[in-house]
Each structure stands twice: as C-alpha cells, then as structure tokens.
Design a protein around this motif. Structure first.
Motif, PDB file in Angstrom:
ATOM      1  N   SER A   1     -43.088  18.045 -36.398  1.00 37.65           N
ATOM      2  CA  SER A   1     -43.904  18.672 -35.353  1.00 37.65           C
ATOM      3  C   SER A   1     -44.223  20.119 -35.700  1.00 37.65           C
ATOM      4  CB  SER A   1     -43.179  18.609 -34.006  1.00 37.65           C
ATOM      5  OG  SER A   1     -42.101  19.529 -33.940  1.00 37.65           O
ATOM      6  N   LEU A   2     -43.295  20.810 -36.355  1.00 41.91           N
ATOM      7  CA  LEU A   2     -43.552  22.195 -36.780  1.00 41.91           C
ATOM      8  C   LEU A   2     -44.654  22.239 -37.836  1.00 41.91           C
ATOM      9  CD1 LEU A   2     -39.903  23.592 -37.033  1.00 41.91           C
ATOM     10  CD2 LEU A   2     -41.567  23.993 -35.212  1.00 41.91           C
ATOM     11  N   ILE A   3     -44.622  21.290 -38.762  1.00 41.11           N
ATOM     12  CA  ILE A   3     -45.662  21.223 -39.796  1.00 41.11           C
ATOM     13  C   ILE A   3     -47.021  20.970 -39.155  1.00 41.11           C
ATOM     14  CG2 ILE A   3     -46.450  19.926 -41.809  1.00 41.11           C
ATOM     15  CD1 ILE A   3     -43.465  19.337 -42.378  1.00 41.11           C
ATOM     16  N   ASP A   4     -47.058  20.002 -38.228  1.00 40.78           N
ATOM     17  CA  ASP A   4     -48.318  19.697 -37.540  1.00 40.78           C
ATOM     18  C   ASP A   4     -48.811  20.886 -36.720  1.00 40.78           C
ATOM     19  OD1 ASP A   4     -48.200  17.160 -38.610  1.00 40.78           O
ATOM     20  OD2 ASP A   4     -47.332  16.239 -36.823  1.00 40.78           O
ATOM     21  N   HIS A   5     -47.883  21.692 -36.247  1.00 37.92           N
ATOM     22  CA  HIS A   5     -48.222  22.864 -35.437  1.00 37.92           C
ATOM     23  C   HIS A   5     -48.790  24.005 -36.287  1.00 37.92           C
ATOM     24  CE1 HIS A   5     -48.023  25.477 -31.959  1.00 37.92           C
ATOM     25  NE2 HIS A   5     -47.259  26.342 -32.593  1.00 37.92           N
ATOM     26  N   GLY A   6     -48.623  23.872 -37.608  1.00 35.56           N
ATOM     27  CA  GLY A   6     -49.126  24.914 -38.499  1.00 35.56           C
ATOM     28  C   GLY A   6     -48.073  25.876 -38.981  1.00 35.56           C
ATOM     29  N   SER A   7     -46.815  25.579 -38.694  1.00 31.55           N
ATOM     30  CA  SER A   7     -45.725  26.445 -39.152  1.00 31.55           C
ATOM     31  C   SER A   7     -45.586  26.364 -40.669  1.00 31.55           C
ATOM     32  CB  SER A   7     -44.412  26.018 -38.494  1.00 31.55           C
ATOM     33  OG  SER A   7     -43.311  26.664 -39.088  1.00 31.55           O
ATOM     34  N   ASN A   8     -45.203  27.460 -41.278  1.00 34.92           N
ATOM     35  CA  ASN A   8     -44.948  27.478 -42.724  1.00 34.92           C
ATOM     36  C   ASN A   8     -43.456  27.380 -43.002  1.00 34.92           C
ATOM     37  OD1 ASN A   8     -44.246  29.978 -41.762  1.00 34.92           O
ATOM     38  ND2 ASN A   8     -45.198  31.142 -43.434  1.00 34.92           N
ATOM     39  N   VAL A   9     -42.762  26.584 -42.178  1.00 37.32           N
ATOM     40  CA  VAL A   9     -41.311  26.485 -42.270  1.00 37.32           C
ATOM     41  C   VAL A   9     -40.859  26.014 -43.651  1.00 37.32           C
ATOM     42  CG1 VAL A   9     -41.344  24.180 -41.209  1.00 37.32           C
ATOM     43  CG2 VAL A   9     -39.247  25.522 -41.180  1.00 37.32           C
ATOM     44  N   MET A  10     -41.567  25.060 -44.255  1.00 36.46           N
ATOM     45  CA  MET A  10     -41.158  24.579 -45.581  1.00 36.46           C
ATOM     46  C   MET A  10     -41.306  25.670 -46.624  1.00 36.46           C
ATOM     47  SD  MET A  10     -42.123  20.557 -46.011  1.00 36.46           S
ATOM     48  CE  MET A  10     -43.875  20.674 -45.718  1.00 36.46           C
ATOM     49  N   GLU A  11     -42.399  26.412 -46.556  1.00 37.84           N
ATOM     50  CA  GLU A  11     -42.615  27.501 -47.507  1.00 37.84           C
ATOM     51  C   GLU A  11     -41.531  28.565 -47.364  1.00 37.84           C
ATOM     52  OE1 GLU A  11     -44.859  26.147 -45.605  1.00 37.84           O
ATOM     53  OE2 GLU A  11     -46.555  25.526 -46.851  1.00 37.84           O
ATOM     54  N   GLU A  12     -41.146  28.869 -46.127  1.00 39.22           N
ATOM     55  CA  GLU A  12     -40.117  29.877 -45.886  1.00 39.22           C
ATOM     56  C   GLU A  12     -38.762  29.428 -46.424  1.00 39.22           C
ATOM     57  OE1 GLU A  12     -40.314  32.923 -44.741  1.00 39.22           O
ATOM     58  OE2 GLU A  12     -42.472  32.822 -44.444  1.00 39.22           O
ATOM     59  N   LEU A  13     -38.416  28.169 -46.198  1.00 41.13           N
ATOM     60  CA  LEU A  13     -37.136  27.654 -46.712  1.00 41.13           C
ATOM     61  C   LEU A  13     -37.133  27.637 -48.235  1.00 41.13           C
ATOM     62  CD1 LEU A  13     -36.541  24.686 -44.230  1.00 41.13           C
ATOM     63  CD2 LEU A  13     -35.225  26.801 -44.369  1.00 41.13           C
ATOM     64  N   LEU A  14     -38.248  27.227 -48.817  1.00 41.93           N
ATOM     65  CA  LEU A  14     -38.357  27.225 -50.278  1.00 41.93           C
ATOM     66  C   LEU A  14     -38.232  28.639 -50.831  1.00 41.93           C
ATOM     67  CD1 LEU A  14     -38.951  25.856 -52.989  1.00 41.93           C
ATOM     68  CD2 LEU A  14     -41.395  26.014 -52.447  1.00 41.93           C
TER      69      LEU A  14
END
Length: 574
Positions: free
Chosen positions: A84-97
C-alpha cells in the motif's frame, strides 16, 4: 448477530493511533519501547486508518523495519501494508536500500546482525515480488560477508545470500546473473564441505531446479529437484519444505510424470493450507498456482480454472493489483480460461485477465522485460480465437485488426524470447509454433509451414521425438496440411504420430485426441478412403464415451502423510 466488542488491547491500539495523529504528538522514542509484536499492531492500525505518509516515514527507517521483519506470524499483513505504501507513492524501498547500502562504504563495524538484517530484508522483498530491490540488497550482503572473513558461519550466511539471490534473479529473468550466482553457490558449498559444515541444501537445490525450469532445461530441472527432495526432513522450516515440494512437482509435470507430481503438489497444498490458510499467506497462493499448473497439464482444465481463481483471489487480497504476483496470477488464469473455453468461443473473460496482466507488467517492469513475452503470447492466442469467431463475413475489418494485433504480440514475444534464450530453446520454439498457427488462420500457408517445421525441429532436438510439445506441433502441422494445403498423405502420417505420443503420455482419455481423430477422419474423407474413415469415426465415438465417463480423481487425502512417507512413495515411482 451483534458484533463482538473490541478487546481492551485493540481499544488501546486504536486510541494510540488516533491520539498520535489527531493531536500531532507522535512520540517515536516512547512508542518504540513497545515490544515488536505490539509495535507491529500499532503500525498496522496506521495502515488501516490510511495514515500512509506517517507509516512510510516509520518503515523507511531500517532499524524499525528490521523489527517488523521479526514478527513472522503476521507476514501477510506486513506485505499488504508495504504494498500500500508503494501504491501510495512512497519511496520506502529506495530509503531502505539506501540505508543498507551505507554499510558498504561506511566505517561502521560489520556485525552478524547487519548481515542477518540484509538477509531478512532480501527475503522479504523476494516474497513481495520486488526482485530488483532484493537483488540490490543481497549484492551488498555478499560484499559484507566477503569483507568480514571466511569462517564456517560466514560462509553459511554467504550461501544463504546466494540461495535468495538465485531465486530473485531466476524469477526476474536475469539469467546470466543467475548462472553466475549458481556457480558461486556451488563454490561456497564446496568450501563448506572442506570444513565439514555444509548446511541442509534442499532449498538451494530447489532454486537451482527453478533456474533450469524457467530456462526450459527440463532434464536438469528434474535432476536438481530430485536432489532437493532427498534432502528434505522434518527439521527444516515448513516454508522450505513447501517450496521444494512445489518445484519438484512442476519439474515432474514437464517430464509428464503426473503420478509423482500429484503426490508432491497435494502434500504442498495441504501443508500450506494447514499452516497459512487462515492468514491467506502468499505461500498458500504459490502452492495453489502450482496445483493449477498440474491440473491444467493433466487435462483437468475446469478444476484448474477454479484453483487459479482461488490463488489469484489470495494474491489480490494481499497485493491488490500493482504487483508482479498479481500479474502472473491474471496471466495464468487467462491461459486456463482460454483452454477451458476453446470449444465454446467465450474468450472475453480470458482476454480481460490477459489485458490486466500486461497492464500491470507495463506499469511495474522495465520496458521489454522478458516476463511480458509470456503474457503477450497468451493474449495473442486469445485474440486469434476471437477473430476466428468473426468468420461470418460481416465483421472482416475487426477480424483483420485482431489478427494483426495478435501477429504483433507474437513477434514481440518471439523477439524477447530469442534475445533471452537464443534460437535453440523450447520457449523460442513455442513462439514459432504460435506464429505458425496464426499464419494458418491468416491464410499465409507457406509462412505457417516454415514456422511449424522450425518449432518441431527445435523441440525434437531438445526434448526427443516423443515429447508432448513435439506432438502438439506435429498436430498443428498436420492440420495445416490437411485443411489448407491438401497434402493429405503427409497429414495422415503426422496425425498418427501425434496420436501415438498422446496415447503414450496421457492415455485414451486425453482431450487433445479429439482434434487428431477429427483430422484423420477429414483426411480419409478427402481421400475417399471409406474403410479408414469409418474406422476412425468409430474410434472417435468410443473416445467420446470414455471421455464423458472418465472422472479424473484429484481429491486430496483425508489427512496429510508424514514427509518421510511422501518422499519414500515418490522414490518408488522413479
């Protein structure tokens, strides 16, 4: 019936989320004192309350997200909220990486906890289908392991890294990288062997089998699957056991070892259902997908549609729509619907699922990714059948448009396959065969013959003269010769050879025999060979009676067998 009142625990979570958001006093330090499972529930309530911006900030912190990865019994909820965060436009994966990549160049001491965090994060991203990010994380893990040393513990961590990365690279169609990872994994295994410290390799060998499977190297896939099965034991995590059973079942299906495949996939689905059903876990969906694959190939088509629908429903519940697992679910369901409705002509639901698969892949995958080749092939097959239903002459323009679109899709899929696998590969041969059928529909008979002959040649060289894929292509060429090129004697030989292969592999009940029997009846009618025409008409009637009275039993055992019993029974069938 009135709803059950909320527990005191749930009320506290609700108030905490409402209070921290409404009053703008979210105190990270205080909340993070909570135990991992309580903090998880707090964050999941943020998700259900659509506080996605705040949740994205929290999950972007590696230390926080690592704690969430420890709450393994709620993995489906974590995947759901993360998507849901990805669909929302969050860059959570990029930040974790980015956070984890800093260990590569930072001055911080590399601890085993840091390596374990990377392995857990890479595994989680694999589960969610975010393979490119998983590969990046695991590349860093590999570097950190090598920097830290070469003792047995570190080599085991490195082998686990290769295990997870091999899975991601294989599914994501990065075959050259996967080949390199495969070699590195075997080299690391050999180093551990010298130290007498080799861990259980069942999961790794299953992933190696999967690599050969997606490259259509089925003999090697089957041999590695056998190795993985022989290493299974009750001490392994259930997830690994299920993955090994699933992969071994698929390897048996392509080798037409259906009794073995059925034994394994029944155990895998039963185990996954027992462990994960109430949680609607992706592991259960994956097992259902492979069960659908077995049913479809074993000619139990209606049941396969039901199973694929159920698997897709689970995936959509977790990932909604913009996820590769959902796209693959739509694609496989589209193909099963296409096969199921082949005689009815009702292809629109199949087309809708194929379109959805392609739309999702276009949105989330790089341009011209190989995964698109399979989805485009399925859609092209469906469009061709829809076009054939417009042969009444009133909608010729629409028919031509559909056939031209199908041709473009088939050619694009062939180009992607050729680029990835080369000429000498089963997938490439399938695309040639599909083009051959399409050209036959388009009345380009010389081009159709060339495509069919090329498909047959490649398949025979790779699979031998009596493989199912060879029989399929031979039947298609026979149809071309019989109905369009008036080469009836050539068609007669090909039909008989196709029938021989079908009977050998599937027996007298096989649905595909109908087309070959009809074809032979047409051949003998054209040749005015009344005796043979009557003979095969009689065989056709007998086949229809047998087919209607035959019920393929795919009922699950009333109880799960022990793992040792299943493996012992499997090996007896070898």
């Amino acid at each position: 019936m009135s709803e059950q009142p909320c527990s005191l625990y749930s009320l506290c979570i609700n108030v905490a989320v409402t209070d921290c958001v409404t009053l703008c006093r979210f105190c990270k330090k205080e909340f993070r004192i909570l135990p991992d499972n309580v903090l998880f529930d707090f964050y999941y309530k943020m998700y259900t309350e659509k506080r996605l911006c705040l949740l994205g900030v929290e999950y972007s912190e590696l230390e926080v997200f690592n704690r969430m990865l420890k709450v393994k019994h709620k993995r489906s909820k974590l995947l759901k909220s993360f998507q849901s965060l990805i669909d929302h436009g969050s860059n959570v994966m990029e930040e974790l990486l980015l956070s984890y990549t800093k260990y590569r160049t930072g001055s911080e001491m590399i601890t085993m906890n840091v390596i374990d965090t990377g392995l857990k994060l890479g595994g989680f991203l694999n589960e969610g289908g975010w393979y490119n990010y998983s590969i990046e994380i695991l590349n860093v893990v590999e570097e950190l392991c090598k920097r830290k040393g070469k003792n047995a513990n570190l080599l085991c961590k490195l082998l686990d890294c290769y295990h997870k990365r091999l899975h991601a690279e294989s599914v994501y169609c990065m075959f050259k990288c996967a080949e390199d990872t495969f070699e590195l994994a075997l080299s690391t295994r050999d180093e551990l062997d010298k130290l007498n410290a080799v861990p259980n390799l069942a999961g790794l060998y299953a992933n190696i089998s999967a690599l050969f499977f997606v490259r259509s190297e089925y003999d090697e896939a089957y041999q590695w699957a056998l190795k993985s099965l022989k290493l299974l034991n009750d001490d392994l995590p259930p997830r690994i056991v299920i993955e090994v059973l699933r992969q071994a079942s698929k390897s048996c299906v392509v080798k037409r070892r259906f009794s073995q495949a059925k034994l394994l996939i029944h155990q895998a689905v039963g185990l996954a259902s027992h462990l994960y059903y109430n949680d609607h876990h992706p592991c259960y969906s994956d097992a259902l997908m492979d069960y659908g694959y077995y049913l479809l190939n074993y000619d139990t088509i209606k049941e396969s549609v039901k199973v694929y629908e159920k698997a897709l429903a689970v995936r959509k519940e977790i990932f909604e729509k913009n996820n590769v697992h959902v796209a693959i679910g739509h694609e496989d369901l589209a193909y099963a619907l296409y096969v199921n409705e082949y005689s009815s002509g009702r292809f629109y639901l199949a087309r809708e699922n194929a379109d959805r698969a392609i739309r999702i892949m276009d949105k989330i995958l790089p341009k011209d990714h190989l995964m698109l080749a399979s989805a485009m092939r399925v859609k092209a097959l469906i469009l061709e059948e829809i076009a054939l239903d417009l042969r009444d002459g009133t909608r010729l323009q629409e028919q031509d448009q559909l056939l031209l679109e199908a041709e473009q899709l088939h050619k694009s899929a062939l180009a992607l396959s050729h680029s990835a696998f080369g000429e000498h590969n089963v997938q490439t041969a399938k695309h040639y065969g599909n083009l051959g059928r399409l050209y036959q529909t388009m009345m380009k008979y010389d081009e159709a013959e060339k495509m069919h002959l090329r498909a047959i040649s490649i398949k025979e060289q790779l699979l031998g003269p009596d493989d199912y894929e060879v029989g399929l292509s031979i039947g298609h060429l026979a149809s071309l010769y019989s109905y369009h090129m008036k080469r009836h004697r050539s068609a007669e030989k090909l039909y008989k050879r196709s029938i021989h292969i079908s009977l050998k592999l599937f027996g007298v009940f096989y649905s595909g025999l109908e087309y070959d029997y009809r074809g032979l009846i047409h051949v003998y009618t054209e040749l005015n060979d009344i005796a043979n025409m009557v003979h095969y008409t009689h065989i056709m009637r007998e086949w229809k009676f047998l087919r209607e009275s035959h019920e393929t039993s795919n009922a699950f055992p009333e109880r799960l067998e022990s793992l040792n019993t299943v493996i012992t029974e499997f090996l007896k069938m070898c």
